[in-house]
Design a protein around this motif. Sequence first.
Motif, short mmCIF file in Angstrom:
data_model
loop_
_atom_site.label_atom_id
_atom_site.label_comp_id
_atom_site.label_asym_id
_atom_site.label_seq_id
_atom_site.Cartn_x
_atom_site.Cartn_y
_atom_site.Cartn_z
N GLN A 118 -18.75 4.30 -0.52
CA GLN A 118 -19.18 5.69 -0.45
C GLN A 118 -18.17 6.59 0.25
OE1 GLN A 118 -23.24 5.34 1.16
NE2 GLN A 118 -23.89 6.47 -0.65
N SER A 119 -17.52 6.10 1.30
CA SER A 119 -16.57 6.95 2.01
C SER A 119 -15.35 7.28 1.15
CB SER A 119 -16.15 6.32 3.34
OG SER A 119 -15.50 5.10 3.14
N LYS A 120 -14.92 6.32 0.33
CA LYS A 120 -13.79 6.58 -0.58
C LYS A 120 -14.17 7.66 -1.60
CE LYS A 120 -10.86 4.25 -4.01
NZ LYS A 120 -10.52 2.95 -4.63
N LEU A 121 -15.36 7.54 -2.16
CA LEU A 121 -15.81 8.51 -3.16
C LEU A 121 -15.97 9.91 -2.55
CD1 LEU A 121 -18.46 6.41 -5.14
CD2 LEU A 121 -16.00 6.53 -5.44
N GLU A 122 -16.50 9.96 -1.35
CA GLU A 122 -16.67 11.25 -0.67
C GLU A 122 -15.31 11.87 -0.37
OE1 GLU A 122 -19.42 12.98 -0.38
OE2 GLU A 122 -20.58 11.35 -1.26
N ALA A 123 -14.34 11.06 0.07
CA ALA A 123 -12.99 11.57 0.36
C ALA A 123 -12.36 12.14 -0.91
CB ALA A 123 -12.13 10.46 0.95
N PHE A 124 -12.54 11.44 -2.03
CA PHE A 124 -12.01 11.92 -3.30
C PHE A 124 -12.64 13.26 -3.69
CE2 PHE A 124 -12.32 11.92 -8.04
CZ PHE A 124 -10.97 12.06 -8.31
N LEU A 125 -13.96 13.34 -3.59
CA LEU A 125 -14.65 14.59 -3.94
C LEU A 125 -14.24 15.73 -3.01
CD1 LEU A 125 -18.21 13.22 -4.78
CD2 LEU A 125 -16.48 14.06 -6.38
N ASN A 126 -13.99 15.44 -1.74
CA ASN A 126 -13.53 16.48 -0.80
C ASN A 126 -12.18 17.04 -1.22
OD1 ASN A 126 -15.80 16.44 0.82
ND2 ASN A 126 -14.94 14.92 2.22
N LEU A 127 -11.29 16.19 -1.75
CA LEU A 127 -9.98 16.66 -2.19
C LEU A 127 -10.06 17.49 -3.48
CD1 LEU A 127 -7.60 13.69 -1.37
CD2 LEU A 127 -7.74 15.91 -0.25
N LEU A 128 -11.16 17.35 -4.20
CA LEU A 128 -11.36 18.14 -5.42
C LEU A 128 -12.05 19.47 -5.12
CD1 LEU A 128 -12.55 15.44 -7.98
CD2 LEU A 128 -10.25 16.41 -7.71
N ASP A 129 -12.24 19.76 -3.85
CA ASP A 129 -13.00 20.94 -3.43
C ASP A 129 -12.50 22.25 -4.04
OD1 ASP A 129 -15.08 22.15 -2.03
OD2 ASP A 129 -13.74 22.66 -0.37
N GLY A 130 -11.21 22.39 -4.24
CA GLY A 130 -10.67 23.63 -4.78
C GLY A 130 -10.78 23.76 -6.29
N TYR A 131 -11.27 22.71 -6.96
CA TYR A 131 -11.39 22.72 -8.42
C TYR A 131 -12.85 22.86 -8.82
CZ TYR A 131 -6.69 20.86 -8.00
OH TYR A 131 -5.36 20.70 -7.66
N GLU A 132 -13.07 23.34 -10.04
CA GLU A 132 -14.44 23.50 -10.52
C GLU A 132 -14.93 22.19 -11.13
OE1 GLU A 132 -17.12 26.16 -13.62
OE2 GLU A 132 -14.98 26.58 -13.43
N ILE A 133 -15.91 21.58 -10.47
CA ILE A 133 -16.52 20.37 -11.00
C ILE A 133 -17.60 20.80 -11.98
CG2 ILE A 133 -17.90 18.34 -10.46
CD1 ILE A 133 -16.37 18.14 -7.82
#
Length: 166
Positions: A129-144
Motif C-alpha cells: 500500500q505505501s508503494k501505491l500511495e507514493a506513486f499516486l502522490n507523484l501523479l498529483d499534478g496530472y488528471e487521473i
Amino acid sequence: MRRQVYSLIVDNNPGVLSRIAGLFSRRGYSIDSITAGKTADPRFTRITVVSSGDELILSQIEKQVRKLEDVVEIKLLKDDDAVYRELIMVKIRANATQRAEIVSVADIFRAKVVDVEKESLMIELTGNQSKLEAFLNLLDGYEILELARTGITGLARGIKDVTIIE
C-alpha cells in the motif's frame, strides 16, 4: 484501532463471498478491503479480508468467521510474517509532452504502461500500500481519469503454516 488481515480458505460454493460479507454487515464490522479467488485446488477459494477495530472487535470477527459452514481455515496474517500486495490501474490524461514524464515516474516504480491512447495513458502497478500511495502522490499534478484498486491480498511467509487440504 488496529488493522487485521484475515486469510480465509473457504469451500468454493456459490454465495460464499456474500455470506462472508453479510456476516460483517450484520454485525456492523467494517471491511477495509476484501479480495477473493480460486486456489490451486479449484474446490477452495482464498478470501483476504482487511478490517479495523479494537482488540475485542477483531477477536469477535475471527470467532464469528470461524463459525461459518464454508470456512475451512482462517489465518491471522501479521505484518512481519506475511507478504501483502495490491494492484492498481490508473488512467491518466496525457498529451504527447506529458507522456514521457509520466512514463519516467512509472519506470521508477517498475509500473507497466498497459494502454496508450492519443489523450490518455493507462498504468498498472503492483506492490504494498505505501508503494501505491507514493506513486499516486507523484501523479498529483496530472488528471487521473479513472482508478481501480484490487484491495489487499496476502500470504504468510515460509512453509510452517501451510495447510494441505485433502
